[in-house]
Design an enzyme around this catalytic site. Structure first.
Site, PDB file in Angstrom:
ATOM      1  N   GLY A   1       0.811  -1.229   0.000  1.00  0.00           N
ATOM      2  CA  GLY A   1       0.000   0.000   0.000  1.00  0.00           C
ATOM      3  C   GLY A   1       0.831   1.260   0.000  1.00  0.00           C
ATOM      4  O   GLY A   1       0.766   2.037   0.941  1.00  0.00           O
ATOM      5  N   GLY A   2       1.598   1.464  -1.093  1.00  0.00           N
ATOM      6  CA  GLY A   2       2.443   2.646  -1.141  1.00  0.00           C
ATOM      7  C   GLY A   2       3.611   2.436  -0.197  1.00  0.00           C
ATOM      8  O   GLY A   2       4.422   1.548  -0.413  1.00  0.00           O
TER       9      GLY A   2
ATOM     10  N   TYR B   1     -12.157   1.525  -5.911  1.00  0.00           N
ATOM     11  CA  TYR B   1     -11.826   0.387  -5.042  1.00  0.00           C
ATOM     12  C   TYR B   1     -11.039   0.816  -3.799  1.00  0.00           C
ATOM     13  O   TYR B   1     -10.144   0.105  -3.344  1.00  0.00           O
ATOM     14  CB  TYR B   1     -11.098  -0.720  -5.810  1.00  0.00           C
ATOM     15  CG  TYR B   1     -11.509  -2.059  -5.272  1.00  0.00           C
ATOM     16  CD1 TYR B   1     -11.642  -2.256  -3.896  1.00  0.00           C
ATOM     17  CD2 TYR B   1     -11.841  -3.110  -6.100  1.00  0.00           C
ATOM     18  CE1 TYR B   1     -12.067  -3.444  -3.379  1.00  0.00           C
ATOM     19  CE2 TYR B   1     -12.259  -4.315  -5.587  1.00  0.00           C
ATOM     20  CZ  TYR B   1     -12.377  -4.467  -4.218  1.00  0.00           C
ATOM     21  OH  TYR B   1     -12.802  -5.649  -3.701  1.00  0.00           O
TER      22      TYR B   1
ATOM     23  N   CYS C   1     -11.182 -15.163   5.878  1.00  0.00           N
ATOM     24  CA  CYS C   1     -12.507 -15.764   5.848  1.00  0.00           C
ATOM     25  C   CYS C   1     -13.504 -14.745   6.398  1.00  0.00           C
ATOM     26  O   CYS C   1     -13.514 -14.470   7.594  1.00  0.00           O
ATOM     27  CB  CYS C   1     -12.438 -17.005   6.749  1.00  0.00           C
ATOM     28  SG  CYS C   1     -13.751 -18.148   6.525  1.00  0.00           S
TER      29      CYS C   1
HETATM   30  N1  LIG Z   1     -10.416  -1.883  -1.415  1.00  0.00           N
HETATM   31  C1  LIG Z   1      -9.700  -2.424  -0.480  1.00  0.00           C
HETATM   32  O1  LIG Z   1     -10.138  -3.304   0.233  1.00  0.00           O
HETATM   33  C2  LIG Z   1      -8.328  -1.959  -0.308  1.00  0.00           C
HETATM   34  C3  LIG Z   1      -7.568  -2.585   0.664  1.00  0.00           C
HETATM   35  C4  LIG Z   1      -6.267  -2.194   0.820  1.00  0.00           C
HETATM   36  C5  LIG Z   1      -5.761  -1.221   0.036  1.00  0.00           C
HETATM   37  N2  LIG Z   1      -6.538  -0.564  -0.889  1.00  0.00           N
HETATM   38  C6  LIG Z   1      -6.005   0.514  -1.686  1.00  0.00           C
HETATM   39  O2  LIG Z   1      -5.674   0.027  -2.979  1.00  0.00           O
HETATM   40  C7  LIG Z   1      -4.507   0.683  -3.442  1.00  0.00           C
HETATM   41  C8  LIG Z   1      -3.438  -0.326  -3.836  1.00  0.00           C
HETATM   42  O3  LIG Z   1      -2.940  -1.015  -2.691  1.00  0.00           O
HETATM   43  P1  LIG Z   1      -1.667  -1.947  -2.845  1.00  0.00           P
HETATM   44  O4  LIG Z   1      -1.378  -2.519  -1.506  1.00  0.00           O
HETATM   45  O5  LIG Z   1      -1.862  -2.855  -3.979  1.00  0.00           O
HETATM   46  O6  LIG Z   1      -0.555  -0.836  -3.158  1.00  0.00           O
HETATM   47  P2  LIG Z   1       0.906  -1.031  -3.767  1.00  0.00           P
HETATM   48  O7  LIG Z   1       1.552   0.289  -3.610  1.00  0.00           O
HETATM   49  O8  LIG Z   1       1.537  -2.252  -3.228  1.00  0.00           O
HETATM   50  O9  LIG Z   1       0.602  -1.277  -5.295  1.00  0.00           O
HETATM   51  C9  LIG Z   1       0.201  -0.269  -6.211  1.00  0.00           C
HETATM   52  C10 LIG Z   1       0.573  -0.723  -7.604  1.00  0.00           C
HETATM   53  O10 LIG Z   1       0.102   0.213  -8.554  1.00  0.00           O
HETATM   54  C11 LIG Z   1       1.110   0.358  -9.558  1.00  0.00           C
HETATM   55  N3  LIG Z   1       0.920   1.651 -10.196  1.00  0.00           N
HETATM   56  C12 LIG Z   1       1.181   2.877  -9.714  1.00  0.00           C
HETATM   57  N4  LIG Z   1       0.858   3.821 -10.574  1.00  0.00           N
HETATM   58  C13 LIG Z   1       0.379   3.208 -11.671  1.00  0.00           C
HETATM   59  C14 LIG Z   1      -0.126   3.665 -12.891  1.00  0.00           C
HETATM   60  N5  LIG Z   1      -0.208   4.961 -13.183  1.00  0.00           N
HETATM   61  N6  LIG Z   1      -0.545   2.747 -13.789  1.00  0.00           N
HETATM   62  C15 LIG Z   1      -0.466   1.423 -13.522  1.00  0.00           C
HETATM   63  N7  LIG Z   1       0.007   0.930 -12.377  1.00  0.00           N
HETATM   64  C16 LIG Z   1       0.407   1.832 -11.431  1.00  0.00           C
HETATM   65  C17 LIG Z   1       2.406   0.233  -8.801  1.00  0.00           C
HETATM   66  O11 LIG Z   1       3.480  -0.112  -9.619  1.00  0.00           O
HETATM   67  C18 LIG Z   1       2.071  -0.848  -7.777  1.00  0.00           C
HETATM   68  O12 LIG Z   1       2.396  -2.140  -8.237  1.00  0.00           O
HETATM   69  C19 LIG Z   1      -4.062   1.584  -2.311  1.00  0.00           C
HETATM   70  O13 LIG Z   1      -4.534   2.904  -2.530  1.00  0.00           O
HETATM   71  C20 LIG Z   1      -4.701   0.995  -1.124  1.00  0.00           C
HETATM   72  O14 LIG Z   1      -4.904   1.931  -0.095  1.00  0.00           O
HETATM   73  C21 LIG Z   1      -7.802  -0.941  -1.073  1.00  0.00           C
END
Ligand SMILES: NC(=O)c1ccc[n+]([C@@H]2O[C@H](COP(=O)([O-])OP(=O)(O)OC[C@H]3O[C@@H](n4cnc5c(N)ncnc54)[C@H](O)[C@@H]3O)[C@@H](O)[C@H]2O)c1
Ligand SMILES: NC(=O)c1ccc[n+]([C@@H]2O[C@H](COP(=O)([O-])OP(=O)(O)OC[C@H]3O[C@@H](n4cnc5c(N)ncnc54)[C@H](O)[C@@H]3O)[C@@H](O)[C@H]2O)c1
Lengths: 555, 555
Positions: free
Chosen positions: A52-53, A322, A410
Site C-alpha cells: 500500500g504505497g 476500489y 474468511c
Molecule cells: N479496497 C480495499 O479493500 C483496499 C484494501 C487495501 C488497500 N486498498 C487501496 O488500494 C490501493 C493499492 O494497494 P496496494 O497494496 O496494492 O498498493 P501497492 O503500492 O503495493 O501497489 C500499487 C501498484 O500500482 C502500480 N501503479 C502505480 N501507478 C500506476 C499507474 N499509473 N498505472 C499502472 N500501475 C500503477 C504500482 O506499480 C504498484 O504495483 C491503495 O490505494 C490501497 O490503499 C484498497
C-alpha cells in the site's frame, strides 16, 4: 534524515513450537512483525515497506531491532508502546491487558496532510502504517482476495444476473493488495485485464499464481481477453503500461469492459502513482529529489484516469472506486463529477458490515500449512450451512499460495468469530495444531474505521466523518484484552482521509486466552454492528436484537 | 435538529456514602456527570454546557438520562461506551478494565472543521466535549486557578525579578476557565483588568469571589488599577466591554499593562467570541439564525484584538496566547505576524511537563469539604519539602470557593501522583475520609495532548503535530485500569487543532483500587515524561533516568 536501507537484512518469522520470547503473547507479535517483512510477503522489505504505497512495519531497521529486543524480554504483566514504528516505552500493566499498543501516522487534523507527514517522515519522526502493515497482521496478497472476490461476485449478482462467464473486468495496479484482483476475478468466473506499470509486480503475481498471463501491448492483451471471453474461460492478463494511458485509449477505441475499477496507490500521490509519460526510473529518482513535481504530475494523470472511468460509467459500464481515494484526487484537480461513480463499500459491502462481517483472518505460528488446513476443516464443521463459505475455502486451498506464515482469510461476522477463535484455542490446547494461532482482521472492517470516501461513504445518517467509532473500537479491544491493538490514520485513502483501528489476539491454548478470545472476538464485531445500528441500518438493528446486544437504541 | 433544552432540569451530584449504582466504580462517573452539570459548576447547565464555549457533558438531556440509567445497573465486569455524549453500548469486559470509555467530537481530519462539526451537531450526531466537560472531571473554575497562577508567577520571575507587586495584567474573558485569571493574578501578587462582555459572567465571578470589583467604563477600571498598583495592593476588576474594542483603545491611549493575555473563547468563532459592535442579544439570536455571519464578524474582530496584542508585544510588554487559538484565527484573517508572541506552554509550562507535572486534581464524592481539607493535609505530609505547593494549598483553602463536589487541584508529577492516590485510598479504607475520592486531571497535561498551537507548540524535535502520543496515552490508561478514559478532538483550540485524552480513577479504599491506582497514576504521567524525553528535552531524559523508566532512548 532517516536512512531506511541502513542495516537491512533478510527476515523470516521463526516457526515451530520453541519460544524466542517469554510467552506466546509476546512471541506472536514477534513472529508477525518478522512475517510482515518476509521477502515472500512484503512488497519492498529492504525499505521495510509491506504494502500500500509506503505502508511500513517498523520505522527503521534499528527500530525493528529494538522492537524485537523489547518483545524478547517483555513479561505478561507489561505492555510495550510503539509510536509510528518505534518502540517508545515499556509499562507495567496486567495479564488481561494488551502486550503491545501501537499508534501509527496520527496527525492533529489541521496538519494531517501528505506534505506535513512527509516532512516528519523525512525527519525520522513518523512512519506510514497503512492498515495491517504497521499493525503486523498483513498476510500477503491473500488478505484481500476474499474481499475482492466477494465484491466481484456481488457486482455480478447486481449487474449480470449472478453470471460473470464471458465477462471481463478492467483494472489498474498489481501491488500488494491490487495483485489479488486477477485471481479474485477468475474465482468469480470473469476474465481480468490489469494495467500495471512495474514489470516486477507483474512477475511477482505470475510467480505466486495470482495472474495467468502477461502482455506488453494493449492489442496483445485485448486479443487474449477476446479469446478467453469467447471461449467462456476465466483467465487474467497483466498489461505493462500506465493506467492513465490505457484507460482513455480503451475509451477512445470504444472498447467496453463489463466492470471497471482501479487499485493503483492513488491515495499517495508522491509515492504511489506513476505519472503519465514517466519512466519507472525517472519516477524513483524524482520521488527523492523533487517530490512536489511528482505529486503534481501524478495528480494531473489521475484526473485523466478518473475521467476515463467516468466515461465508462456514463456508457453504462458498472464502475467503482476500489478504496484508493482516486476520486478525491481527481476532484481536487477540478474534476467536479469525480464522485459520480460509487465506492465499493456502499455499493456492495455495507450489508455485510451491518452484521459485523468483514476480513477476519488467522495465521499459524507453527509455520505448518497443515495447521491452516485443519482450521479450514474446523470452520466448515462449525458453519455447516454456509455453502458460499465452503466454496470459498475450497477455492482458496486450491488456488492460493501461502506467503510467509500460512494464513487464512474468511469473511465471517458477529456470533461466528468468537466460536472459531475458541475452537482454534482448543485445537491448540489438545495438540491438533502444532503451535498457537494469531487471530485478527484488517482495519477495513465493520466497526474499526472512519473513512468517508471508502468504508463510511454515504452512511445513512450522514455520520461518514465521525471518527469517535474507531477510537471506541480500539479502546474497547484494549479493555477486552486483545494481544495487540493499534490506532492509525490515513490508511487506504491517505493522509487526512481516514482513522482506523486494528486488533490481533493469540489463541495459545490456555484458559486465559479462551476468556479473552470470547470477549474480544465478540466485542470487536459487535462494535461494528453497534456503529451501523446507531446509523439507522435495519440489518444492523435486527442483528443487534438477534444477538442480544445492549445498545440503548430506543430514542 | 437537537433540542438541547428539552427535558432540562436542575441536577446536583448525590453525596454521602450510600450508593445509587452497584459499585463505587460506577457511582463515581454517575456523580461526576451530575456534578459537571450542577448550576454551581457549569456555565450554562440548561443546555448541558459546562465550560469553554459549548463544551458539554452529555449530548442531550435524554442522553444524560440514558447514561445515568446505564451506570445504575452497570456491573464491575462491564464497560459502557459513550460516543459524543450519547451512550451507545454496554459490553462485557473485566474488573481491571475501565467502566466507561468515551470518544467525543472526533472527526476524520479532512472534515475536522467547525463547519462540518456544527452540521453534525445540529443533526444530533455529535457533541463538543472540550476537555474535562465531556469527560466528567471539570471541577469548576478552580480547575484552572493553579495553572494560571503558576503561569503568572513564572512570568513574574522571568520579567519582573519574581515580584509582581504594583504590576497589572490585562486580559479578556471571565468564563469557566478565564474566570480564574483575576484570582490567580491576585494570588501571584498582581492586579488584573479583565474585559468581559457578559454581565452575568462578571457577576458570577464576583459572587464566587474570583473577582474583586466591577466597572462599566474603561476610565473607571483604569482609575482602580492605578489606585491599587500605587498602593501595592493586589486586586482585580472586571470591565464590561468587548476586548476587541478595549485592547486597541488602551494601545491608542498609550497605556502599558505589565502582562497581556486573553481567554475569550476564540477557539470557537461561532459560539465563543462576541463580534465588535454587536450586542449580546444580537449575538445570541444570530448564532442560531446566521452562524456564518457571526463567524465572519468574530474572526474580523479577533484580527483587531490580536493586532492590539502585537502592538503591546512590540512595545515590550510580555504578551502571551493563553491557549484559545486566537493567533491562528487572526493569522487565517491575514494577520501574518500573529504568531510573533508566544503561547504560554513553550513560554512557561514545558519544563513542568518534562517531569510529568500538570493539573492533577481530585474530588470528594462524600460532598464533605472536610474530606478535601484532610487530603490537603495528607499532601503536605507526603511532600514536606515543597514550600511552593504548601503555599498554594494554603491560599487555595483561604481563597477558593468550592463549586459542586469539593475538589482540589494541585500540580504534581511523576513519582508523587501515585503516592497521593495510594494514600487517599488508604484514607478511604480506614475511614479518615467519609466516602471515596475520584482522581483525575485535565487533558491539558504532560502526555495526553497534541495541540500545535498550545501544549505542543514549538517542540524541540518539531513533532508538534504528531498525535500518536495522546492516543497511546488513552490506550495505556485503558490497559492500566483507569475507571474512565476519554479521547477528544478540538478541545481548547477548536476543531482541527488538537487531539487529547482524559482519565479518571476511583480510590474506593479497596485493594483492587490500590493495584490500579499504582499503575495508572504512574503510567499516566510517565507517558508524559516519555513524550518529552523522545522529543529530546534534557529535563525529561533526566527525569526518566531518575525514575527508572524503560523508554529505549539510546538511538
Ligand atoms: N479496497 C480495499 O479493500 C483496499 C484494501 C487495501 C488497500 N486498498 C487501496 O488500494 C490501493 C493499492 O494497494 P496496494 O497494496 O496494492 O498498493 P501497492 O503500492 O503495493 O501497489 C500499487 C501498484 O500500482 C502500480 N501503479 C502505480 N501507478 C500506476 C499507474 N499509473 N498505472 C499502472 N500501475 C500503477 C504500482 O506499480 C504498484 O504495483 C491503495 O490505494 C490501497 O490503499 C484498497
Ligand atoms: N490556557 C489554559 O489552560 C486553558 C484551559 C482551558 C481553556 N482554555 C481556553 O480559554 C478560552 C476560555 O475558556 P472558558 O472556559 O473560560 O470559556 P467560556 O466560553 O466559558 O468563557 C469565555 C468568555 O469570554 C467572553 N467573551 C467572548 N467574547 C468576548 C469579547 N469579544 N470580549 C470580551 N469577552 C468576551 C464570554 O462572554 C465568556 O464569558 C477557551 O478558548 C478555552 O479553550 C485555556
Amino acid at each position: 534524515m532517516t536512512d531506511r536501507l541502513a542495516n537491512r537484512r533478510e527476515v523470516k518469522a521463526p516457526t515451530g513450537s520453541e519460544l524466542n520470547c517469554l510467552s506466546w503473547t509476546t512471541e506472536a507479535p514477534f513472529r508477525m512483525l518478522h512475517n510482515n517483512l518476509d521477502r515472500e510477503v512484503a512488497e519492498n522489505p529492504d525499505e521495510l515497506v509491506v504494502y500500500g504505497g509506503i505502508g511500513r512495519a517498523a520505522r527503521t531497521w534499528a527500530d525493528f531491532d529494538r522492537i524485537s529486543t523489547a518483545l524478547k524480554t517483555l513479561r505478561e504483566d507489561q505492555t510495550l508502546l510503539v509510536q509510528s514504528g518505534r518502540p517508545v516505552g515499556v509499562f507495567e500493566t496486567h495479564k488481561d491487558a494488551p502486550r503491545v499498543l501501537i499508534a501509527n501516522s496520527n496527525l492533529v487534523p489541521h496538519w494531517a496532510t501528505w506534505e506535513k507527514f512527509n516532512e516528519l517522515d523525512r525527519k525520522g519522526l513518523m512512519m506510514y502504517g497503512q492498515m495491517t502493515a504497521g499493525s503486523w497482521i498483513y498476510i500477503g496478497t491473500q488478505g484481500i482476495v476474499q474481499g475482492t472476490y466477494e465484491t466481484f461476485v456481488e457486482a455480478g449478482r447486481r449487474h449480470y444476473s449472478g453470471d460473470l462467464k464471458g465477462r471481463w473486468i478492467l483494472t489498474g495496479g498489481l501491488g500488494g493488495m491490487g495483485g489479488a484482483q486477477p485471481l479474485a476475478a477468475v474465482m468469480a468466473g470473469a476474465c481480468c485485464l490489469a494495467v500495471e506499470c512495474n514489470p516486477d509486480s507483474i512477475d511477482f503475481r505470475l510467480r505466486t499464481r495470482y495472474l495467468d498471463e502477461k502482455a506488453e501491448t494493449l492489442d496483445e492483451a485485448l486479443e487474449m481477453i477476446e479469446r478467453w471471453t469467447k471461449a467462456g474461460e476465466a483467465k487474467s492478463v497483466g498489461l505493462l503500461g500506465n493506467a492513465a494511458d490505457i484507460f482513455p485509449e480503451l475509451v477512445k477505441r470504444g472498447v467496453k469492459p463489463d466492470i471497471v475499477t482501479d487499485q493503483t496507490s492513488a491515495h499517495d500521490p508522491v509515492n504511489g502513482y506513476l505519472p503519465l509519460g514517466w519512466t519507472m526510473a525517472e519516477w524513483r529518482t524524482k520521488r527523492e529529489t523533487d517530490p512536489k513535481a511528482v505529486e503534481k504530475a501524478a495528480r494531473a494523470s489521475m484526473k485523466i484516469h478518473v475521467q476515463a472511468m467516468l466515461d465508462f460509467w456514463n456508457a453504462d459500464v458498472p464502475t467503482l472506486d476500489y478504496g484508493n481515494n482516486i476520486r478525491q484526487m481527481a476532484f481536487e484537480e477540478g474534476l467536479e463529477k469525480a464522485f459520480d461513480f460509487p465506492g465499493f463499500v456502499p455499493a456492495y459491502i455495507r450489508p455485510l458490515f451491518c452484521r459485523g462481517v468483514g476480513p477476519f483472518r488467522w495465521a499459524a505460528l507453527s509455520g505448518d500449512p497443515e495447521d491452516i488446513y485443519r482450521t479450514d476443516e474446523k470452520v466448515k464443521e462449525l458453519l455447516p450451512d454456509n455453502a458460499h463459505l465452503h466454496n470459498w475455502l475450497d477455492m482458496a486451498r486450491a488456488r492460493i499460495s501461502f506467503q510467509g506464515l500460512p494464513a487464512r482469510i474468511c469473511w465471517v461476522g458477529l456470533g461466528d468469530r468468537h466460536r472459531l477463535g475458541l475452537a482454534f484455542n482448543e485445537m491448540v490446547a489438545n495438540g491438533e495444531l502444532k503451535a498457537p494461532v494469531v487471530i485478527g482482521r484488517d482495519h477495513l472492517d465493520s466497526g474499526s474505521v472512519a473513512s468517508p470516501n471508502r468504508e463510511t461513504e454515504a452512511m445513512k445518517d450522514g455520520s461518514d466523518a465521525v471518527s469517535d467509532w474507531p477510537l471506541l473500537n480500539a479502546l474497547l479491544n484494549t479493555a477486552s484484552g486483545a494481544t495487540w491493538v493499534s490506532l492509525h490514520h490515513g490508511g487506504g485513502v491517505g493522509m487526512g482521509f481516514s482513522q482506523h483501528a486494528g486488533m490481533v489476539i493469540v489463541a495459545d491454548g490456555t484458559e486465559d486466552a479462551a476468556r479473552r478470545l470470547k470477549r474480544v472476538l465478540w466485542n470487536d464485531p459487535a462494535s461494528g454492528v453497534m456503529r451501523h445500528a446507531h446509523a439507522g441500518y435495519d440489518d444492523a438493528v435486527a442483528c443487534a436484537q438477534e444477538m442480544g446486544l445492549e445498545l440503548g437504541l430506543s430514542k
